[in-house]
Design an enzyme around this catalytic site. Structure first.
Site, short mmCIF file in Angstrom:
data_model
loop_
_atom_site.label_atom_id
_atom_site.label_comp_id
_atom_site.label_asym_id
_atom_site.label_seq_id
_atom_site.Cartn_x
_atom_site.Cartn_y
_atom_site.Cartn_z
N HIS A 1 0.85 -1.19 0.00
CA HIS A 1 0.00 0.00 0.00
C HIS A 1 0.89 1.24 0.00
O HIS A 1 1.98 1.23 0.56
CB HIS A 1 -0.89 0.02 1.24
CG HIS A 1 -1.76 1.23 1.37
ND1 HIS A 1 -2.80 1.49 0.50
CD2 HIS A 1 -1.75 2.27 2.25
CE1 HIS A 1 -3.38 2.62 0.83
NE2 HIS A 1 -2.77 3.11 1.88
N SER B 1 0.54 5.53 0.75
CA SER B 1 -0.19 6.74 1.09
C SER B 1 0.81 7.88 1.07
O SER B 1 2.01 7.67 0.91
CB SER B 1 -0.84 6.62 2.48
OG SER B 1 0.12 6.78 3.51
N ASN B 2 0.31 9.08 1.26
CA ASN B 2 1.22 10.23 1.27
C ASN B 2 2.21 10.16 2.43
O ASN B 2 3.26 10.79 2.39
CB ASN B 2 0.41 11.52 1.34
CG ASN B 2 1.26 12.74 1.10
OD1 ASN B 2 2.23 12.69 0.34
ND2 ASN B 2 0.93 13.84 1.74
N GLY C 1 3.81 7.47 3.32
CA GLY C 1 4.83 6.48 3.03
C GLY C 1 4.24 5.18 2.55
O GLY C 1 3.01 5.04 2.42
N ASP D 1 -9.05 2.77 15.49
CA ASP D 1 -9.00 2.86 14.03
C ASP D 1 -9.57 1.61 13.38
O ASP D 1 -9.01 1.08 12.42
CB ASP D 1 -7.56 3.08 13.57
CG ASP D 1 -7.48 3.63 12.15
OD1 ASP D 1 -8.51 4.09 11.63
OD2 ASP D 1 -6.38 3.59 11.56
#
Length: 876
Positions: free
Chosen positions: A231, A233-234, A236, A363
């Site tokens: 995966h 994401s911004n 990392g 989360d």
């Protein structure tokens, strides 16, 4: 889910929007008085400063300046003081809020961190700016701009790319930003999150040491081997790998400094370190992975942790979920319910174990639960876990599982577990972030379709949507949508009321809120813009709205620079709707604007290419008798036919790097144009070409084990109208109405079956239940009495949300409401009109065939009389 949608949620709680649409405090350093000769103009998220230098090229090495939230003002001031007296053009982001959107965890990685763009006139100027401005900004911290090459350790980065707005058609058939190659041909301007040097461009000598420094940072000196990306994401990447010392499988989680900022201002490095601390504190709790160590590579921080070999729960549900399988029955639903409740109990036990250690997980969502092949479950992602005494709603989280503001301590996890109970059976939890009252409706739906203990659902509902105190009433009524023509006017008015309540005729950038595509494409076309909404309102009997039509008239006849030309993405769609609404001269004026552009360079698709353009030109030629329109239409036909190739000239997999299949983006749209041209000329060679186009799309379809025919995208299969099998089925019906074909007739039953599922995750027209409904209604002799149509009509209520005194529907990703035709409420309105309205309602250029079965072999073809035969010579 496409991470791009998260960034458009920051500006508004109900609709996808851009931050610059609302007043916000800007950067003071960018609001100073301009020197003589300078111009200041707004451009999307940017403020552009132009010196009037006539020597500025269309492309070249451009400099980006990156910044953090706390030094951005200082950096803009330094750039202003450097560039203004030297006559160097540049642009800056509008505001701190806009910068935050670009450095947040879910910002697109390709442009993350960019605060300023500087436009040197040539390579020598670029070197001078880097040297001089670099010295002034030396030591300023900044997030790394992944698309660029970094200049030393400071905040300056460079990339070769476009200075002006030019476009071309990419390899996958879509219109993309462009630069010119060494022959002058426009090619895609690659803006991926990896530094890319176009093959005809030589890296200047002054950049060579910095390129070498970039390549010198590797994982060669750490005892781990990266094997694949899990995966990005911004903040990392997450990588699967191996500990080279022991051979143990590991997951490496990367934190980029000053990037992936959350609502509390914490960057990804801090969260990675926090996760390591939490995993160590929770060691030994069943379902919690083991943390091995922290280490650094360059400025990036890495966590090495246990690899959980399994599938994310979101994916495990897809493979098992019975409501998307039209052939499933009670046995499959009971089997699924038993599996889902077992997974839930394991997750609940793991979270209770976390709570017993004195922490809140915080989360929970379908992507953070892993299910192993043996059926056991584990939790991932402890970045936001916190001590019980201080835990509040996390600064990052999934919208559908995020507790109400003010929730504290263990109640944060209690809320997440309640959402999981529903999401396991209706996996579209994002919608709960828009309407918690939907929990009660969903409990009814789940009880109807699955053998689930009643307390399993009622306990969840009382956490998510408790009864109003002292009244014991539900916060909002449960929507009901029935396939009843007598109730259609009231239902239509409910949808129209919501659409009209959302209109913003005072805004220049969009009239109705819709999908995020309305911002880069312009909000005037049929798919995402005003033309599609006004068309749906009109054809379903929801009335004419002069003020809103005036908005479209103004925008379409004086379009902004860079406006798209296509039928569904741009000006041809506006022209179609304007003519439909009686503004014929304005429609012709808009088409004239399009024909003055380089329209023949468009792709061949229906969405934004020549198939849509040609269909609109033929349509307007029939309505106006203008011979020039018919000539231009047949030029589009000729180009589409010449480009088509043979059946095997397309890959067997649709999408991503390959051209798409389907009605809107694939060969089916081209087939539709070729059939219309056949109707116009009587040339059977065009019908042969249409058959080839349809065979290309069927080549990219796959028949699943249950008999449904879907488009194959490699990692998933799709039934939908835009790039799925149902859109192809609509065009197959058109072909079979003209000529029998054994292969096409054999494909139809599999597509019909694909349109009979109980569950579709999205409600929209292009990629959701409404497109399925439109297909079924269009081929039914009596849609209102057809049980297959009625099933899909009722299913639309699953997504319906009260808004503006009526009913509205969420768009793509289910994070915000949408009113547009492709993804939102206008598309739902059109599909319901196809089923219930007293006069025919259909997609532009695609009337219903009202055929209940494909033609039998040997039957006489139902060929329409050519509309324009003899008016022009048939194409060769």
């Amino acid at each position: 889910m496409d991470d791009r949608y998260e960034a458009f949620c920051m500006a508004d709680l109900l609709f996808y929007d851009v931050l610059h649409a609302k007043p916000a405090a800007g950067f003071a350093s960018a609001e100073r008085a301009l020197p003589d000769g300078w111009q200041r103009r707004e451009q999307d998220d940017w403020i552009v400063f132009r010196s009037g230098n006539p020597n500025l090229p269309d492309q070249g090495w451009k400099i980006h300046v990156s910044a953090c939230l706390d030094n951005a003002e200082r950096i803009i001031g330094a750039v202003w003081d450097y560039c203004m007296p030297r006559g160097i053009d540049f642009k800056v982001l509008r505001s701190p809020a806009t910068l935050l959107a670009r450095v947040s965890k879910y910002a697109p990685r390709g442009y993350s961190g960019k605060l300023v763009t500087i436009y040197p006139v040539d390579d020598a100027a670029c070197e001078a700016i880097l040297e001089e401005l670099g010295a002034l900004l030396d030591g300023e911290p900044s997030p790394y701009i992944l698309s660029d090459l970094r200049w030393g350790p400071g905040p300056l980065y460079v990339r070769y790319g476009a200075f002006s707005s030019r476009y071309c058609v990419g390899d996958n058939g879509q219109v993309v930003p462009a630069i010119a190659d060494d022959t002058g041909t426009l090619v895609p301007d690659r803006r991926t999150p990896v530094f890319y040097l176009p093959p005809w461009v030589t890296l200047p000598d002054f950049l060579a040491p910095h390129f070498a420094a970039r390549n010198a940072v590797t994982l060669a000196d750490v005892p781990y081997k990266v094997e694949r990306v899990l995966h990005f994401s911004n903040g990392g990447g997450i990588y699967a790998g191996t500990d080279t010392r022991t051979g143990t499988p590991v997951v490496l989680k990367e934190g980029r400094p000053h990037a992936g900022i959350d609502a509390r201002g914490h960057d990804a490095v801090r969260r990675v370190e926090r996760e390591y601390e939490m995993l160590r504190a929770l060691a030994g709790v069943p379902g919690i992975p083991e943390a091995y160590e922290l280490f650094s590579v360059g400025e990036h921080r890495f966590l090495a942790m246990e690899h959980i070999d399994g599938q994310p729960l979101s994916k495990a549900i897809v493979y098992r979920y019975p409501l998307t399988d039209p052939t499933s029955g009670p046995a499959e639903r009971a089997e699924y319910a038993a599996w889902a409740i077992d997974v839930y109990r394991q997750v609940e036990a793991a979270i209770h174990g976390v709570n017993e250690r004195g922490f809140v997980y915080g989360d929970l969502h379908l992507f953070n639960v892993m299910v192993r092949d043996d059926g056991t479950a584990a939790l991932l992602d402890f970045e936001v876990a916190a001590p019980m005494a201080t835990a509040t709603r996390p600064a990052l989280g999934n919208q559908g599982f995020s507790a109400p503001r003010g929730t504290r301590g263990q109640d944060v996890d209690r809320y997440g577990l309640a959402c999981l109970r529903l999401a396991l059976f209706l996996p579209m939890a994002n919608l709960l972030g828009l309407s918690r009252a939907k929990a009660r409706h969903w409990a009814e739906i789940i009880s109807e379709h699955f053998p689930v203990p009643s307390d399993f659902l009622t306990e969840a509902v009382e956490v998510i949507a408790p009864a109003v105190p002292d009244t014991d009433t539900v916060p909002a009524p449960t929507p009901r949508i029935e396939p009843d023509p007598a109730g259609w006017p009231a239902l239509r008015d409910d949808l129209a009321r919501a659409i009209l309540a959302s209109a913003t005729p005072d805004r220049a950038d969009r009239l109705f809120p819709g999908d995020i595509q309305q911002f880069p494409l312009g909000a005037i076309g049929l798919a995402y813009g005003a033309a599609g909404v006004l068309y749906a309102l009109s054809v379903t009997g929801a009335g004419r709205h002069p003020q809103l039509e005036e908005w479209l008239l103004k925008k379409a006849t004086r379009p902004p620079e860079g406006s798209r030309l296509g039928l569904y993405d741009g000006l041809h769609g506006a022209a179609f709707t304007l003519d439909h609404l009686g503004h014929r001269q304005a429609a012709l004026d808009v088409v004239d604007l399009c024909l003055r552009e380089d329209w023949t360079a468009l792709g061949s698709d229906l969405q934004g290419g020549l198939a849509g353009v040609g269909l609109n030109l033929l349509h307007l030629a029939d309505r106006t008798g203008e011979p020039a329109l018919r000539i231009a239409a047949h030029r589009a036909v000729e180009l589409v036919a010449d480009r088509l190739g043979d059946e095997d000239s397309v890959p067997e997999v649709s999408g991503r790097e390959n051209p798409y299949a389907g009605l809107m983006r694939g060969s089916a749209g081209a087939a539709l144009l070729l059939m219309r041209a056949y109707d116009d000329t009587g040339d059977t060679a065009l019908l042969d070409k249409a058959a080839t186009a349809l065979r290309q799309d069927l080549r990219r379809c796959v028949k699943r084990d249950n008999g449904v025919l879907h488009v194959n995208e490699g990692w998933r299969t799709l039934p939908y109208l835009d790039v799925g099998s149902v859109g192809i089925g609509m065009v197959l019906d058109e072909y079979l109405a003209r000529r029998h074909d054994d292969q096409f007739a054999a494909a139809v039953p599999g597509i019909e079956l694909a349109a009979q599922s109980t569950m579709y995750v999205l409600p929209g027209l292009h990629t959701g239940r409404s497109g399925i409904l439109l297909y079924l209604a269009g081929r039914s002799a009596d849609p209102a009495a057809d049980p297959r149509v009625g099933k899909q009509v009722r299913g639309l209520a699953w997504h319906a949300i009260p808004y503006g005194g009526g009913l509205a529907f969420p768009g793509t990703a289910l994070l915000r409401l949408s009113m547009d035709l492709a993804t939102g409420t206008a598309g739902v309105l059109l599909a319901l009109g196809a089923a219930l309205h007293d006069t025919p309602v259909h997609l532009p250029m695609l009337p219903p065939t009202r055929r209940s079965a494909p033609e039998a072999a040997g039957a006489a073809p139902q060929t329409p009389a050519p509309a324009g035969a003899g008016r022009i010579s048939p194409l060769p």
